[in-house]
Structure formats: structure tokens, C-alpha cells
Design a protein around this motif. Structure first.
Motif, PDB file in Angstrom:
ATOM      1  N   ILE A   8      10.720  -7.182 -59.961  1.00 21.09           N
ATOM      2  CA  ILE A   8      11.808  -7.110 -58.974  1.00 21.09           C
ATOM      3  C   ILE A   8      11.561  -8.088 -57.836  1.00 21.09           C
ATOM      4  O   ILE A   8      12.484  -8.784 -57.377  1.00 21.09           O
ATOM      5  CB  ILE A   8      11.939  -5.668 -58.438  1.00 21.09           C
ATOM      6  N   GLY A   9      10.309  -8.172 -57.371  1.00 24.90           N
ATOM      7  CA  GLY A   9       9.987  -9.088 -56.277  1.00 24.90           C
ATOM      8  C   GLY A   9      10.249 -10.541 -56.644  1.00 24.90           C
ATOM      9  O   GLY A   9      10.804 -11.305 -55.845  1.00 24.90           O
ATOM     10  N   ILE A  10       9.885 -10.936 -57.866  1.00 20.90           N
ATOM     11  CA  ILE A  10      10.098 -12.320 -58.306  1.00 20.90           C
ATOM     12  C   ILE A  10      11.593 -12.631 -58.387  1.00 20.90           C
ATOM     13  O   ILE A  10      12.050 -13.690 -57.936  1.00 20.90           O
ATOM     14  CB  ILE A  10       9.413 -12.557 -59.664  1.00 20.90           C
TER      15      ILE A  10
ATOM     16  N   VAL B 126      14.068 -11.151 -56.783  1.00 23.73           N
ATOM     17  CA  VAL B 126      14.651 -11.178 -55.429  1.00 23.73           C
ATOM     18  C   VAL B 126      14.294 -12.475 -54.718  1.00 23.73           C
ATOM     19  O   VAL B 126      15.156 -13.099 -54.071  1.00 23.73           O
ATOM     20  CB  VAL B 126      14.165  -9.950 -54.628  1.00 23.73           C
ATOM     21  N   ASN B 127      13.041 -12.921 -54.818  1.00 23.01           N
ATOM     22  CA  ASN B 127      12.633 -14.173 -54.177  1.00 23.01           C
ATOM     23  C   ASN B 127      13.398 -15.366 -54.749  1.00 23.01           C
ATOM     24  O   ASN B 127      13.819 -16.263 -54.018  1.00 23.01           O
ATOM     25  CB  ASN B 127      11.125 -14.394 -54.343  1.00 23.01           C
ATOM     26  N   THR B 128      13.564 -15.367 -56.073  1.00 24.57           N
ATOM     27  CA  THR B 128      14.314 -16.458 -56.702  1.00 24.57           C
ATOM     28  C   THR B 128      15.773 -16.433 -56.268  1.00 24.57           C
ATOM     29  O   THR B 128      16.376 -17.489 -56.035  1.00 24.57           O
ATOM     30  CB  THR B 128      14.219 -16.341 -58.236  1.00 24.57           C
TER      31      THR B 128
ATOM     32  N   ASN C 109       7.594  -3.547 -60.182  1.00 24.55           N
ATOM     33  CA  ASN C 109       7.867  -3.979 -58.809  1.00 24.55           C
ATOM     34  C   ASN C 109       7.610  -5.473 -58.642  1.00 24.55           C
ATOM     35  O   ASN C 109       8.309  -6.152 -57.862  1.00 24.55           O
ATOM     36  CB  ASN C 109       7.017  -3.184 -57.821  1.00 24.55           C
ATOM     37  N   MET C 110       6.623  -5.990 -59.352  1.00 22.52           N
ATOM     38  CA  MET C 110       6.388  -7.431 -59.323  1.00 22.52           C
ATOM     39  C   MET C 110       7.574  -8.191 -59.912  1.00 22.52           C
ATOM     40  O   MET C 110       7.989  -9.227 -59.382  1.00 22.52           O
ATOM     41  CB  MET C 110       5.103  -7.769 -60.091  1.00 22.52           C
TER      42      MET C 110
ATOM     43  N   GLU D 249      16.932 -15.305 -53.402  1.00 28.21           N
ATOM     44  CA  GLU D 249      16.984 -15.795 -52.020  1.00 28.21           C
ATOM     45  C   GLU D 249      16.871 -17.314 -51.979  1.00 28.21           C
ATOM     46  O   GLU D 249      17.569 -17.979 -51.193  1.00 28.21           O
ATOM     47  CB  GLU D 249      15.864 -15.159 -51.203  1.00 28.21           C
TER      48      GLU D 249
END
Length: 273
Positions: A229-231, A233-235, A226-227, A237
Motif C-alpha cells: 500500500i505504501g509503495i 500511494v507513493n507512486t 502495508n508495504m 503521489e
């Protein structure tokens, strides 16, 4: 010796013509279709085909290479400053793929390299479609942060692999014989590939060994992934925001004063009528 004004105007006119061709949606769709045909030919070559079909594929392959060369030339000539063309990594990649494809090495010792290069022509789909290019750029920019997560995940794998070897090596040496095999078994557990069979085998000897597997799955399959995926997605965006900022600089919105001036000019034109 300086260029004459007429030659400069002609050069600019040609550049604008090639720019319109490059920006044309039909041209982009045509190039994408050719890339798809090239990918299908690569797949077709993996089958045993009649000699006539094989010869037709070879001819079609050269036609595809010629179209790719034409497309690279159009993009190059459409560039206002030619020196900036090769500052973009995707342009360098596309050019190298096309140039190597032009080298006749099918019947030489380098034939395997030639076929491998032609396989990478499928990647040109990424350089043509902006959305795919944006996704790949985001993934590349996220790699430094992902590297730290991979390092931390390796530490967790190493610790759990050593524990698994000490506890379960006597139960099943094939799965827990040494730390490298134990880490490979843990990778199997993390991907949920028959992991319950591994767990039940050790639970027959150590009833509480389920806590070992569940804690490992919580740390890897849930928390770390999940970390990741979060990184990403943030990149992604951030890349979208950067692209919107570039578009805003290239096509700025009119100011209030400019709008008022346009309205005044329209009123003047209407009064003249």
C-alpha cells in the motif's frame, strides 16, 4: 508541391473544431454512457433472451462500435501532430479494440475471440476518464518495486510452507501434505479464511503452534501488505506531482512583469473612455 495558405488555414480550423469537440465535457459524458451501455450488453448476452431481444442487442452492438469508431476519429483529427497519436499506449489500445470489433467474425471460428475483444471495450472507461488512467499508470509504475516484495513474500511462504509440512503433515495431509499444498493453506491463513480452524486443529497436538500462525500473519497480512500500500500511494503521489508539473508547463502562470503590463493596459483603456 506545397499546400496553399487557404488549405492550411482550413486544416487548422478543422483541427481546432475537433479539438473543441474532444475537450467538450458533454462529449466525454456521452462516450462514457456508451461504454456503460456496451458493458450492460455484454452482461445481457450471458442470459437466455428471446430472439427479438438478441437481434436488437446485435444491432445495438454495431451502433456502439460505430460510435466508438467516430470517437477515435475525432480524437485522431483533434491531434495537432497526427504522428504523435499512436505514441500514446491508450490510443493504440482503443484503436485496436475498435478495429477488431469491426471485423465480422460472429459466425466464424473466431467468434469467441470477437466476444472476448468486446468484453475489453469496458476497459475504455479507463482511457476516457483521466483519474482512472492516472490510477492505472501509477499501479503500472509501481510494479517493479512490487516485484521485489512479491519475491520476498514468496520466500516467506516457502519457508513457512516447508515448516508446516514437516510439523503438521501427519495431523492433516489434506492441508499440509506437501509444500505446494502447505503454501496454499498459508494463503488461506493470510486471507483470514477460517484460519482459526486450521490453527486450533494443530494446537490440539502442538499447543504452541499459535506462534507459527501469528508470526506468519504479522509478516504477510500486516507488514508486507502495508508495504505494498505504501509503495502504491507513493507512486500515486509522484504521478500527481508529475501531472501538476506538466500542467504548469502547458499553462504557466503570468510573471510579475506581465501582470504590471496588463494593469498598465487596463489603465490606458480606462483613460481612453
Amino acid at each position: 508541391m506545397q499546400d496553399s495558405p487557404s488549405s492550411s488555414i482550413t486544416s487548422q480550423s478543422l483541427q481546432q473544431t475537433f479539438l473543441r469537440v474532444r475537450s467538450n465535457k458533454a462529449f466525454e459524458i456521452f462516450v462514457i454512457a456508451v461504454i456503460i451501455v456496451s458493458a450492460l450488453m455484454i452482461g445481457a448476452k450471458t442470459y437466455e433472451l428471446p430472439p427479438a431481444v438478441t437481434q436488437s442487442i446485435i444491432i445495438l452492438d454495431w451502433m456502439v462500435t460505430g460510435i466508438f469508431l467516430m470517437e477515435i476519429l475525432v480524437r485522431f483529427l483533434a491531434e495537432e501532430k497526427k504522428s504523435r497519436f499512436f505514441l500514446q499506449p491508450w490510443n493504440v489500445f482503443d484503436t485496436l479494440i475498435v478495429v477488431v470489433s469491426l471485423i465480422p467474425i460472429e459466425n466464424s471460428d473466431m467468434a469467441l475471440i470477437g466476444r472476448l475483444i468486446r468484453i475489453f471495450r469496458v476497459l475504455r472507461m479507463v482511457s476516457i476518464i483521466p483519474e482512472l488512467r492516472l490510477l492505472l499508470n501509477s499501479l503500472v509504475k509501481a510494479l517493479p518495486q512490487l516485484g521485489y516484495i512479491v519475491a520476498l513474500m514468496f520466500i516467506i511462504f516457502y519457508i513457512y510452507g516447508a515448516i508446516g509440512n514437516m510439523l503438521f503433515a501427519d495431523i492433516n495431509p489434506v492441508l499440509w501434505g506437501d509444500i505446494s499444498i502447505s503454501m496454499l493453506t498459508l494463503f488461506r491463513v493470510m486471507t483470514f479464511e477460517d484460519w482459526t480452524d486450521v490453527m486450533y486443529e494443530t494446537m490440539a497436538v502442538f499447543p504452541l503452534s499459535w506462534s507459527y500462525y501469528l508470526s506468519f500473519l504479522f509478516l504477510t497480512a500486516f507488514a508486507f501488505l502495508n508495504m505494498v500500500i505504501g509503495i502504491v500511494v507513493n507512486t500515486l503521489e509522484a504521478e500527481h506531482a508529475e501531472q501538476r508539473a506538466r500542467e504548469a508547463l502547458e499553462h504557466p502562470e503570468p510573471t510579475l512583469a506581465e501582470l504590471k503590463q496588463d494593469i498598465a493596459e487596463l489603465k490606458t483603456l480606462l483613460k481612453q473612455r
